[in-house]
Design a protein around this motif. Structure first.
Motif, PDB file in Angstrom:
ATOM      1  N   HIS A  78      -1.521  72.531  83.816  1.00  0.00           N
ATOM      2  CA  HIS A  78      -0.542  72.414  82.407  1.00  0.00           C
ATOM      3  C   HIS A  78      -0.004  74.044  81.904  1.00  0.00           C
ATOM      4  N   SER A 128       7.273  71.383  86.054  1.00  0.00           N
ATOM      5  CA  SER A 128       8.541  72.353  84.845  1.00  0.00           C
ATOM      6  C   SER A 128       7.626  70.516  83.965  1.00  0.00           C
ATOM      7  N   CYS A 129       8.094  71.397  82.447  1.00  0.00           N
ATOM      8  CA  CYS A 129       7.661  70.748  81.808  1.00  0.00           C
ATOM      9  C   CYS A 129       9.287  70.058  80.802  1.00  0.00           C
ATOM     10  N   GLU A 156       9.735  69.062  77.301  1.00  0.00           N
ATOM     11  CA  GLU A 156       8.977  69.773  75.842  1.00  0.00           C
ATOM     12  C   GLU A 156       9.963  68.042  75.156  1.00  0.00           C
ATOM     13  N   THR A 210       5.856  65.581  82.501  1.00  0.00           N
ATOM     14  CA  THR A 210       5.804  67.186  82.961  1.00  0.00           C
ATOM     15  C   THR A 210       5.863  65.941  84.504  1.00  0.00           C
ATOM     16  N   SER A 226       2.716  75.871  84.236  1.00  0.00           N
ATOM     17  CA  SER A 226       3.615  75.604  84.515  1.00  0.00           C
ATOM     18  C   SER A 226       4.305  75.175  82.479  1.00  0.00           C
ATOM     19  N   CYS A 227       3.564  73.600  81.702  1.00  0.00           N
ATOM     20  CA  CYS A 227       4.541  74.051  80.909  1.00  0.00           C
ATOM     21  C   CYS A 227       4.231  75.040  79.543  1.00  0.00           C
ATOM     22  N   ARG A 282       6.729  77.323  78.035  1.00  0.00           N
ATOM     23  CA  ARG A 282       7.464  77.484  76.675  1.00  0.00           C
ATOM     24  C   ARG A 282       6.912  79.436  75.482  1.00  0.00           C
ATOM     25  N   LYS A 292       7.967  65.374  76.250  1.00  0.00           N
ATOM     26  CA  LYS A 292       6.741  65.582  76.142  1.00  0.00           C
ATOM     27  C   LYS A 292       6.311  64.761  77.943  1.00  0.00           C
TER      28      LYS A 292
END
Length: 97
Positions: A69, A2-3, A5, A10, A72-73, A77, A8
């Motif tokens: 990326h 999971s990212c 934010e 990961t 997940s991220c 988002r 920044k």
């Protein structure tokens, strides 16, 4: 994965980190081999073949990271309503080309 934010980051589990680091170590070994080939005055064609292999290895590593990326991220988002994530992906694809 999971990212996070805000910072920044990961976060990756130990297995994922190990796989990525193994790939990077392999690429480093390939580069060191190319350096030795140059030192040993090896034939240009042989060096170019090895450089192409390194290039492919780096692109493969980048694809794995990009895939993670996106899954997940970026997906997190977007699900949270952050439409700027789409622009981030567009920018990343521009850099790849």
């Amino acid at each position: 994965m999971s990212c996070c934010e805000n910072k920044k980051l990961t976060p990756r589990d130990d297995a994922a980190k190990k796989q990525l680091i193994t790939r990077i170590n392999r690429i480093s070994g390939q580069l060191n081999g190319i350096k030795q080939m140059i030192t040993d005055d090896r034939y240009c064609d042989d060096i170019l073949i090895q450089l192409a292999a390194v290039d492919k290895s780096i692109k493969s590593l980048a694809s794995v990271i990009l895939d993670d990326h996106l899954k997940s991220c970026i997906s997190t988002r977007i699900l949270n309503g952050d439409t700027e994530a789409v622009e981030e992906i567009v920018d990343l694809f521009r850099r790849f080309n």
